[in-house]
Design an enzyme around this catalytic site. Structure first.
Site, short mmCIF file in Angstrom:
data_model
loop_
_atom_site.label_atom_id
_atom_site.label_comp_id
_atom_site.label_asym_id
_atom_site.label_seq_id
_atom_site.Cartn_x
_atom_site.Cartn_y
_atom_site.Cartn_z
N GLU A 129 -2.92 -15.36 -8.19
CA GLU A 129 -3.63 -14.47 -9.10
C GLU A 129 -2.67 -13.70 -9.97
O GLU A 129 -1.52 -13.45 -9.62
CB GLU A 129 -4.53 -13.52 -8.31
CG GLU A 129 -5.78 -14.25 -7.91
CD GLU A 129 -6.75 -13.37 -7.19
OE1 GLU A 129 -7.88 -13.81 -7.00
OE2 GLU A 129 -6.39 -12.24 -6.83
N CYS A 142 0.76 -8.44 -14.43
CA CYS A 142 1.31 -8.44 -13.07
C CYS A 142 1.39 -9.90 -12.60
O CYS A 142 0.38 -10.57 -12.48
CB CYS A 142 0.40 -7.61 -12.17
SG CYS A 142 0.93 -7.59 -10.46
N CYS A 149 3.71 -14.91 1.15
CA CYS A 149 4.96 -14.16 1.31
C CYS A 149 5.44 -14.33 2.74
O CYS A 149 4.64 -14.44 3.65
CB CYS A 149 4.71 -12.67 1.02
SG CYS A 149 6.23 -11.69 0.92
N CYS A 153 4.77 -7.08 5.56
CA CYS A 153 4.51 -5.64 5.43
C CYS A 153 3.09 -5.38 5.94
O CYS A 153 2.15 -6.07 5.52
CB CYS A 153 4.67 -5.21 3.98
SG CYS A 153 6.32 -5.60 3.34
N CYS A 156 0.03 -4.70 3.55
CA CYS A 156 -0.13 -5.59 2.39
C CYS A 156 -0.92 -6.82 2.79
O CYS A 156 -0.58 -7.49 3.77
CB CYS A 156 1.24 -6.00 1.85
SG CYS A 156 1.17 -7.28 0.58
N GLU A 215 7.81 -12.17 -2.75
CA GLU A 215 9.02 -11.36 -2.87
C GLU A 215 9.94 -12.05 -3.88
O GLU A 215 10.53 -13.09 -3.59
CB GLU A 215 9.69 -11.26 -1.48
CG GLU A 215 11.09 -10.67 -1.49
CD GLU A 215 11.23 -9.37 -2.27
OE1 GLU A 215 10.55 -8.38 -1.95
OE2 GLU A 215 12.03 -9.35 -3.23
N SER A 246 9.90 -5.89 -8.72
CA SER A 246 9.67 -5.06 -7.53
C SER A 246 10.12 -5.82 -6.29
O SER A 246 9.76 -6.97 -6.09
CB SER A 246 8.18 -4.73 -7.43
OG SER A 246 7.91 -4.05 -6.23
N SER A 268 10.12 -1.00 -3.17
CA SER A 268 8.97 -0.62 -2.34
C SER A 268 9.51 0.16 -1.14
O SER A 268 9.84 -0.43 -0.12
CB SER A 268 8.24 -1.88 -1.87
OG SER A 268 7.71 -2.54 -2.98
N LEU A 269 9.60 1.46 -1.29
CA LEU A 269 10.22 2.28 -0.23
C LEU A 269 9.20 2.60 0.87
O LEU A 269 9.40 2.25 2.02
CB LEU A 269 10.81 3.55 -0.86
CG LEU A 269 11.73 4.35 0.05
CD1 LEU A 269 12.95 3.54 0.46
CD2 LEU A 269 12.16 5.66 -0.62
N HIS A 270 8.16 3.31 0.52
CA HIS A 270 7.00 3.56 1.39
C HIS A 270 7.25 4.41 2.63
O HIS A 270 6.29 4.82 3.30
CB HIS A 270 6.32 2.26 1.81
CG HIS A 270 5.97 1.35 0.69
ND1 HIS A 270 5.43 1.80 -0.49
CD2 HIS A 270 6.09 0.00 0.55
CE1 HIS A 270 5.22 0.76 -1.30
NE2 HIS A 270 5.62 -0.33 -0.70
N ASN A 345 -4.63 0.57 -1.27
CA ASN A 345 -5.85 -0.21 -1.55
C ASN A 345 -6.26 -0.94 -0.28
O ASN A 345 -5.59 -1.90 0.10
CB ASN A 345 -5.57 -1.22 -2.65
CG ASN A 345 -5.50 -0.53 -3.98
OD1 ASN A 345 -6.47 0.04 -4.46
ND2 ASN A 345 -4.32 -0.53 -4.55
N CYS A 388 -2.75 -4.27 -6.14
CA CYS A 388 -1.64 -4.87 -5.42
C CYS A 388 -2.03 -5.11 -3.97
O CYS A 388 -2.71 -4.31 -3.38
CB CYS A 388 -0.45 -3.94 -5.39
SG CYS A 388 -0.13 -3.14 -6.92
#
Ligand code: SAH
Ligand code: SF4
Length: 421
Positions: A129, A142, A149, A153, A156, A215, A246, A268-270, A345, A388
């Site tokens: 997508e 995007c 992946c 994570c 995600c 990634e 990213s 992507s620290l988070h 999300n 995302c």
């Protein structure tokens, strides 16, 4: 925001062109030249016997027609002799990935499900997508770099899907081409009626973020080659400062990304502590926060004008306290940085919740007082699950919905106009 998602599968665009090039490379049985690098085009021409001395000129011609004009047909390439056009058409196509569905959100965000040409008899064609987010002064696409992946994570949705494969450079570039087809963003094409596109006179696709599935630094060569094509000033012309890559933190590849891709970097620290980041972004066990930030400090070209964006997903009662915010500010001291707070999300089956608005505001105030401006990313396209980490998650359901709409005799074009208006 009201839910106004709709599917206009394989519709004809307002510009009267085939939607996303509905002729598939795999149906035609000939490879497509769309998305190839200059070297790839050169090889393709050499393979059909174009003499060595002509190759450079022919590549320049093809490049112009494919990337500056967006043509679908070799016959449109009027400065190439008819005999060569016929020969090209006998061996190649200009097919794009198939657009399986297009959804338009009430806020103008568009999401396309694209099916890549099959790579062999057992491949139905990988589906990815791609999301388009229009604003007044820019249009951001995007883009996905992998199908699925390998990193898991925990917040995600892509991370719950297995990696199917890397996308080729051509497949990454083709996402931009399809977006421009669908938006009528070529000379002599027209934008979709009532659609949202930037109104500042610039390109409808002016910015790229590598924030779709996958990634990018685990598919380095293809991402690099694709960004070479996308940023080429004689074609798609999206400058490297308008491309953001990213990464979840593949430390050994960050310097090379700066040197060879030269895009803006987003991390992507988070989480601000290793124990928590080990859970949220398991790659942290390999490359902990201190190493990641060292790689950021050394990122080629870093300056106040070229800052690194740190993404931070807001997870309720997980990483959203004022202490976390203060630690974030402390950690980033000395790094030219932007902070992007992303409301989580949710997706079906996730254990996480999005932080409540008060916590996000409290967090953002602390970050703001430390000198970082307007850091909360407005959710876009929520009604079409364009966010995302949700890419492709609801595809089956949406397809069923599209079928129902068709069975009900719904006129999708009218619906689109009503909803977008
Ligand atoms: N693999 C790369 C790029 C793709 S993900 C990376 O991890 O950076 C793009 C961004 O979306 C990342 O910051 C990722 O952490 C974030 N993201 C993933 N799932 C999300 C979700 N459910 N809600 C909000 N952001 C999410
Ligand atoms: Fe992969 Fe990025 Fe999702 Fe992590 S956040 S699983 S790295 S796509």
């Amino acid at each position: 925001m009201t839910a106004v998602a709709l599917d206009i599968a394989n519709d004809i665009s307002a510009a009267g062109r085939p939607a996303g090039g509905v002729v598939l490379a795999r149906e035609a049985g000939r490879p497509s030249l769309t998305g190839l690098t200059r070297a790839g085009l050169r090889d393709a021409l050499a393979a059909i016997g174009v003499p060595e001395r002509e190759l450079k000129m022919r590549v320049t011609q093809l490049w112009h027609w494919i990337y500056a004009r967006g043509v679908h047909d070799f016959d449109a390439m009027t400065n190439i002799a008819k005999a060569l056009r016929t020969q090209l058409a006998a061996h190649y196509t200009l097919a794009r990935p198939e657009v399986v569905t297009e959804q338009v959100s009430s806020d103008g965000t568009r999401k396309w499900l694209m099916r890549m040409p099959s790579t062999g008899p057992h491949d139905r064609g990988a589906e990815i997508e791609c999301v388009y987010i229009p604003e007044v002064d820019r249009g951001t696409l995007c883009v996905s770099s992998q199908v699925g992946c390998t990193l898991n994570c925990t917040f995600c949705h892509t991370g719950t899907q297995r990696l199917v494969r890397n996308l080729t450079a051509a497949e990454i570039v083709a996402q931009v081409i399809v977006a421009r087809d669908r938006l009528g963003d070529w000379p002599e094409a027209a934008p979709p009626q009532m659609g949202f596109v930037p109104t500042d006179g610039g390109r409808y696709v002016s910015n790229i973020v590598l924030m779709g599935m996958g990634e990018p630094l685990y598919n380095f060569d293809n991402v690099r080659d694709a960004m070479d094509v996308v940023s080429d000033g004689e074609g798609l012309s999206i400058g490297r400062r308008r491309i953001t890559l990213s990464t979840s933190g593949v430390v050994p590849m960050i310097a090379r990304a700066g040197e060879e891709i030269g895009a803006m970097l987003a991390i992507s620290l988070h989480a601000v502590r290793d124990d928590l980041r080990d859970t949220l972004v398991p790659l942290n066990r390999k490359y902990p926060i201190a190493q990641l930030l060292d790689a950021c400090r050394a990122y080629p070209g870093l300056s106040n004008a070229r800052r690194i964006t740190f993404e931070y997903v807001m997870l309720k009662d997980v990483n959203d306290t004022p202490a976390d915010a203060r630690e974030l500010v402390r950690l980033l001291k000395g790094i030219p940085a932007k902070i992007n707070l992303i409301p989580f999300n949710p997706w079906p089956g996730t254990a996480y919740e999005c932080s409540d608005w008060e916590s996000i505001e409290r967090f953002s105030d602390i970050v703001f007082r430390a000198g970082y401006a307007s850091p909360v990313r407005t959710p876009r396209g929520r009604d079409i699950l364009a966010a995302c980490g949700q890419l492709k998650s609801e595809t089956e359901k949406l397809r069923a919905r599209a079928r129902l709409m068709l069975e009900a005799g719904a006129d999708n074009r009218n619906l689109e106009e009503n909803h977008v208006a």
